[in-house]
Design an enzyme around this catalytic site. Structure first.
Site, PDB file in Angstrom:
ATOM      1  N   ASP A   4      10.067   1.302   7.598  1.00 53.50           N
ATOM      2  CA  ASP A   4       9.559   0.681   8.818  1.00 53.50           C
ATOM      3  C   ASP A   4      10.528  -0.417   9.232  1.00 53.50           C
ATOM      4  O   ASP A   4      10.943  -1.208   8.393  1.00 53.50           O
ATOM      5  CB  ASP A   4       8.190   0.010   8.568  1.00 53.50           C
ATOM      6  CG  ASP A   4       7.061   1.028   8.433  1.00 53.50           C
ATOM      7  OD1 ASP A   4       7.166   2.112   9.031  1.00 53.50           O
ATOM      8  OD2 ASP A   4       6.081   0.729   7.728  1.00 53.50           O
TER       9      ASP A   4
ATOM     10  N   LYS B  38     -18.066 -11.303 -13.423  1.00 50.60           N
ATOM     11  CA  LYS B  38     -18.752 -11.845 -12.244  1.00 50.60           C
ATOM     12  C   LYS B  38     -18.322 -13.269 -11.905  1.00 50.60           C
ATOM     13  O   LYS B  38     -18.459 -13.719 -10.771  1.00 50.60           O
ATOM     14  CB  LYS B  38     -20.274 -11.800 -12.459  1.00 50.60           C
ATOM     15  CG  LYS B  38     -21.012 -11.088 -11.339  1.00 50.60           C
ATOM     16  CD  LYS B  38     -22.499 -11.072 -11.557  1.00 50.60           C
ATOM     17  CE  LYS B  38     -23.151 -12.271 -10.907  1.00 50.60           C
ATOM     18  NZ  LYS B  38     -24.622 -12.209 -11.022  1.00 50.60           N
TER      19      LYS B  38
ATOM     20  N   SER C 200       6.095  -5.594  -0.247  1.00 50.74           N
ATOM     21  CA  SER C 200       5.992  -5.835  -1.685  1.00 50.74           C
ATOM     22  C   SER C 200       7.349  -6.203  -2.301  1.00 50.74           C
ATOM     23  O   SER C 200       7.418  -6.900  -3.300  1.00 50.74           O
ATOM     24  CB  SER C 200       5.419  -4.602  -2.374  1.00 50.74           C
ATOM     25  OG  SER C 200       6.081  -3.449  -1.917  1.00 50.74           O
TER      26      SER C 200
ATOM     27  N   LYS D 211     -21.116  -1.955 -12.255  1.00 48.68           N
ATOM     28  CA  LYS D 211     -20.251  -0.783 -12.419  1.00 48.68           C
ATOM     29  C   LYS D 211     -19.280  -0.993 -13.577  1.00 48.68           C
ATOM     30  O   LYS D 211     -18.997  -0.071 -14.346  1.00 48.68           O
ATOM     31  CB  LYS D 211     -19.492  -0.506 -11.126  1.00 48.68           C
ATOM     32  CG  LYS D 211     -20.392   0.015 -10.019  1.00 48.68           C
ATOM     33  CD  LYS D 211     -19.597   0.555  -8.857  1.00 48.68           C
ATOM     34  CE  LYS D 211     -20.493   1.233  -7.834  1.00 48.68           C
ATOM     35  NZ  LYS D 211     -21.477   0.304  -7.213  1.00 48.68           N
TER      36      LYS D 211
ATOM     37  N   ILE E 104      -2.013  11.002   8.640  1.00 50.18           N
ATOM     38  CA  ILE E 104      -3.360  11.578   8.664  1.00 50.18           C
ATOM     39  C   ILE E 104      -4.362  10.532   8.193  1.00 50.18           C
ATOM     40  O   ILE E 104      -4.284  10.039   7.072  1.00 50.18           O
ATOM     41  CB  ILE E 104      -3.448  12.855   7.795  1.00 50.18           C
ATOM     42  CG1 ILE E 104      -2.520  13.927   8.378  1.00 50.18           C
ATOM     43  CG2 ILE E 104      -4.895  13.358   7.715  1.00 50.18           C
ATOM     44  CD1 ILE E 104      -2.660  15.305   7.748  1.00 50.18           C
TER      45      ILE E 104
ATOM     46  N   GLY F 176       5.904   0.925  -2.242  1.00 50.16           N
ATOM     47  CA  GLY F 176       5.461   2.175  -1.627  1.00 50.16           C
ATOM     48  C   GLY F 176       6.326   2.592  -0.449  1.00 50.16           C
ATOM     49  O   GLY F 176       6.469   3.771  -0.157  1.00 50.16           O
ATOM     50  N   ASP F 177       6.910   1.612   0.223  1.00 53.54           N
ATOM     51  CA  ASP F 177       7.782   1.904   1.362  1.00 53.54           C
ATOM     52  C   ASP F 177       8.734   0.725   1.533  1.00 53.54           C
ATOM     53  O   ASP F 177       8.722  -0.200   0.723  1.00 53.54           O
ATOM     54  CB  ASP F 177       6.955   2.144   2.640  1.00 53.54           C
ATOM     55  CG  ASP F 177       6.203   0.897   3.088  1.00 53.54           C
ATOM     56  OD1 ASP F 177       6.268  -0.131   2.385  1.00 53.54           O
ATOM     57  OD2 ASP F 177       5.552   0.945   4.147  1.00 53.54           O
TER      58      ASP F 177
ATOM     59  N   ARG G 189       7.781  -9.779  -2.185  1.00 51.63           N
ATOM     60  CA  ARG G 189       6.871 -10.404  -3.138  1.00 51.63           C
ATOM     61  C   ARG G 189       7.313 -10.181  -4.578  1.00 51.63           C
ATOM     62  O   ARG G 189       6.571 -10.462  -5.516  1.00 51.63           O
ATOM     63  CB  ARG G 189       5.434  -9.883  -2.933  1.00 51.63           C
ATOM     64  CG  ARG G 189       4.879 -10.117  -1.527  1.00 51.63           C
ATOM     65  CD  ARG G 189       3.362 -10.018  -1.480  1.00 51.63           C
ATOM     66  NE  ARG G 189       2.839  -8.803  -2.069  1.00 51.63           N
ATOM     67  CZ  ARG G 189       2.739  -7.632  -1.427  1.00 51.63           C
ATOM     68  NH1 ARG G 189       3.126  -7.530  -0.166  1.00 51.63           N
ATOM     69  NH2 ARG G 189       2.246  -6.571  -2.038  1.00 51.63           N
TER      70      ARG G 189
HETATM   71  P1  8GT Z   1       3.563  -1.239  -0.658  1.00 46.67           P
HETATM   72  O1  8GT Z   1       4.478  -1.415  -1.814  1.00 46.67           O
HETATM   73  O2  8GT Z   1       2.421  -0.342  -0.995  1.00 46.67           O
HETATM   74  O3  8GT Z   1       4.275  -0.832   0.580  1.00 46.67           O
HETATM   75  O4  8GT Z   1       2.884  -2.658  -0.408  1.00 46.67           O
HETATM   76  P2  8GT Z   1       3.038  -3.629   0.842  1.00 46.67           P
HETATM   77  O5  8GT Z   1       4.465  -3.691   1.268  1.00 46.67           O
HETATM   78  O6  8GT Z   1       2.363  -4.891   0.524  1.00 46.67           O
HETATM   79  O7  8GT Z   1       2.137  -2.915   1.932  1.00 46.67           O
HETATM   80  P3  8GT Z   1       2.440  -2.354   3.391  1.00 46.67           P
HETATM   81  O8  8GT Z   1       1.298  -1.459   3.702  1.00 46.67           O
HETATM   82  O9  8GT Z   1       3.807  -1.791   3.496  1.00 46.67           O
HETATM   83  O10 8GT Z   1       2.260  -3.609   4.336  1.00 46.67           O
HETATM   84  C1  8GT Z   1       3.129  -4.693   4.361  1.00 46.67           C
HETATM   85  C2  8GT Z   1       2.653  -5.642   5.414  1.00 46.67           C
HETATM   86  O11 8GT Z   1       2.707  -5.010   6.668  1.00 46.67           O
HETATM   87  C3  8GT Z   1       1.209  -6.065   5.215  1.00 46.67           C
HETATM   88  O12 8GT Z   1       1.200  -7.383   4.819  1.00 46.67           O
HETATM   89  C4  8GT Z   1       0.540  -5.904   6.552  1.00 46.67           C
HETATM   90  O13 8GT Z   1       0.114  -7.133   7.032  1.00 46.67           O
HETATM   91  C5  8GT Z   1       1.596  -5.336   7.460  1.00 46.67           C
HETATM   92  N1  8GT Z   1       1.187  -4.106   8.152  1.00 46.67           N
HETATM   93  C6  8GT Z   1       1.889  -3.512   9.152  1.00 46.67           C
HETATM   94  N2  8GT Z   1       1.245  -2.426   9.649  1.00 46.67           N
HETATM   95  C7  8GT Z   1       0.165  -2.273   8.932  1.00 46.67           C
HETATM   96  C8  8GT Z   1      -0.841  -1.298   8.973  1.00 46.67           C
HETATM   97  O14 8GT Z   1      -0.842  -0.378   9.777  1.00 46.67           O
HETATM   98  N3  8GT Z   1      -1.822  -1.431   8.047  1.00 46.67           N
HETATM   99  C9  8GT Z   1      -1.788  -2.433   7.118  1.00 46.67           C
HETATM  100  N4  8GT Z   1      -2.748  -2.479   6.204  1.00 46.67           N
HETATM  101  N5  8GT Z   1      -0.844  -3.366   7.091  1.00 46.67           N
HETATM  102  C10 8GT Z   1       0.131  -3.317   7.972  1.00 46.67           C
HETATM  103  O15 8GT Z   1       2.939  -3.903   9.519  1.00 46.67           O
HETATM  104 MN    MN Z   2       4.848  -0.711   5.353  1.00 46.70          MN
HETATM  105 MN    MN Z   3       5.388  -1.938   2.060  1.00 47.68          MN
END
Ligand code: 8GT
Ligand code: MN
Ligand code: MN
Length: 336
Positions: free
Chosen positions: A257, A62, A182, A74, A108, A191-192, A185
């Site tokens: 993207d 906390k 990511s 939790k 989806i 993830g993409d 970073r």
């Molecule tokens: P990952 O490894 O899961 O892809 O992690 P990530 O790269 O940090 O996440 P991401 O979902 O690919 O988002 C990267 C950046 O894109 C985020 O900082 C966010 O500000 C921006 N972003 C978009 N479109 C969208 C969207 O539709 N939803 C969200 N949550 N973020 C978005 O460009």
């Molecule tokens: Mn993305």
């Molecule tokens: Mn991403």
């Protein structure tokens, strides 16, 4: 944007706690559609995933940012019993399980997932028999479901980065290309793939119709190089699609993207697309405290009445931090 937001690897001493918090987060997003709770659970999981040691009790947790009374309770329950009654109940309901599963498919969202469940869809195979229920995006999401669930190793993104830069700069050497998300970073897996591009001749205030060719020619070029395999959607500034290393014909398909930012707004865009989204939220909130408004395009000073002024001139990411008096964080330090 990618769908599964992991919270740490097996080295994380609070891995199991992060996992149940992430499950709760997904439930709140996909089933309850409570984005506020979704963010609260994700923030708590993110805090715990960065601790070097195992949390001993809810009371101890906390004291950490983003963990309040309810989450502390939790944590205590899980530490004591090894599970969480609330999560057990959630998983007993078939609707919850199916909707969560369907909402993992690219394209989806929670509403569509519920609609599908209500129409009798229970499994991915059910869905495969009813492509008529799906949009182009959702069909691709289903087709590549297993691949899109797989994390992308950093090494692979490095290879993709090389091909991207070589091919795009062959097209026009003035393109500036940054892989954000990511990957920027410093994460070992993503993830993409989030690509941001700009070009000195592409600036805000110009005729945007004439400029819509920039992204289209980049996409065409990458299709020719057999890097891009499918297009989910393509507009003037945003491409969503699928790619695969041309050298690896058996490898997984990846979500790609590509965003086109104007040259003068490039650093706000880099900051935004680097994320994390939790970090972005914190930075925007800080900007507001300092009477500025920050988005993916610009940073603007607010009048006492809250009206945004002209865009601040920005020449690098650091400028943005400096102007709003936010201590500079390298991309690696933005994994909030
Ligand atoms: P990952 O490894 O899961 O892809 O992690 P990530 O790269 O940090 O996440 P991401 O979902 O690919 O988002 C990267 C950046 O894109 C985020 O900082 C966010 O500000 C921006 N972003 C978009 N479109 C969208 C969207 O539709 N939803 C969200 N949550 N973020 C978005 O460009
Ligand atoms: Mn993305
Ligand atoms: Mn991403």
């Amino acid at each position: 944007m990618s769908k599964r937001k992991g919270t740490g690897d097996s080295e994380n001493p609070n891995h199991d706690l992060c996992e149940f918090l992430t499950e709760l987060a997904d439930y709140e997003r996909n089933v309850s559609k409570n984005i506020y709770k979704y963010n609260a659970y994700r923030k708590a999981a993110s805090t715990l995933s960065k601790l070097p040691e195992r949390v001993k009790s809810g009371a101890e947790a906390k004291k950490l940012p983003g963990i309040g009374e309810k989450i502390a309770k939790k944590l205590d329950e899980f530490l004591k019993t090894g599970k969480l009654q609330k999560l057990e109940e959630i998983k007993k309901d078939e609707g919850n399980v199916v909707i969560s599963q369907l909402a993992r498919i690219s394209g989806i969202g929670p509403s569509k997932a519920k609609e599908l469940f209500d129409s009798g869809i229970k499994t991915l195979d059910d869905l495969r028999k009813h492509p008529d229920k799906l949009t182009h995006h959702q069909k691709l999401g289903l087709k590549y479901f297993e691949d899109f669930e797989k994390k992308i190793p950093r090494k692979e993104i490095e290879e993709i980065e090389k091909i991207l830069k070589e091919s795009i700069n062959e097209l026009d050497e003035k393109y500036v290309i940054t892989i954000c998300g990511s990957y920027r970073r410093g994460k070992e897996e993503s993830g993409d793939i989030d690509v941001l591009i700009t070009h000195p001749n592409y600036t805000s205030g110009k005729d945007s119709k004439k400029q819509s060719q920039f992204l289209k020619s980049v996409v065409q070029c990458l299709e020719k190089r057999k890097l891009i395999t499918d297009t989910i959607s393509l507009g003037g500034t945003k491409f969503m699609g699928v790619c695969r290393l041309p050298s690896d014909k058996k490898g997984p398909f990846r979500r790609l993207d590509i965003r086109l930012a104007t040259f003068d707004q490039y650093y706000c865009a880099v900051l935004y697309f680097t994320g994390s989204d939790i970090f972005n939220k914190e930075m925007r909130a800080h900007a507001l405290d300092k009477k500025y408004t920050l988005n993916e395009y610009t940073l603007k000073r607010l009048t006492p009445e809250g009206v945004p002024g002209d865009a601040e001139p920005i020449t690098c990411e650091e400028d943005i931090f400096k102007i709003i008096e936010f201590p500079y964080k390298t991309p690696e330090e933005r994994n909030e």
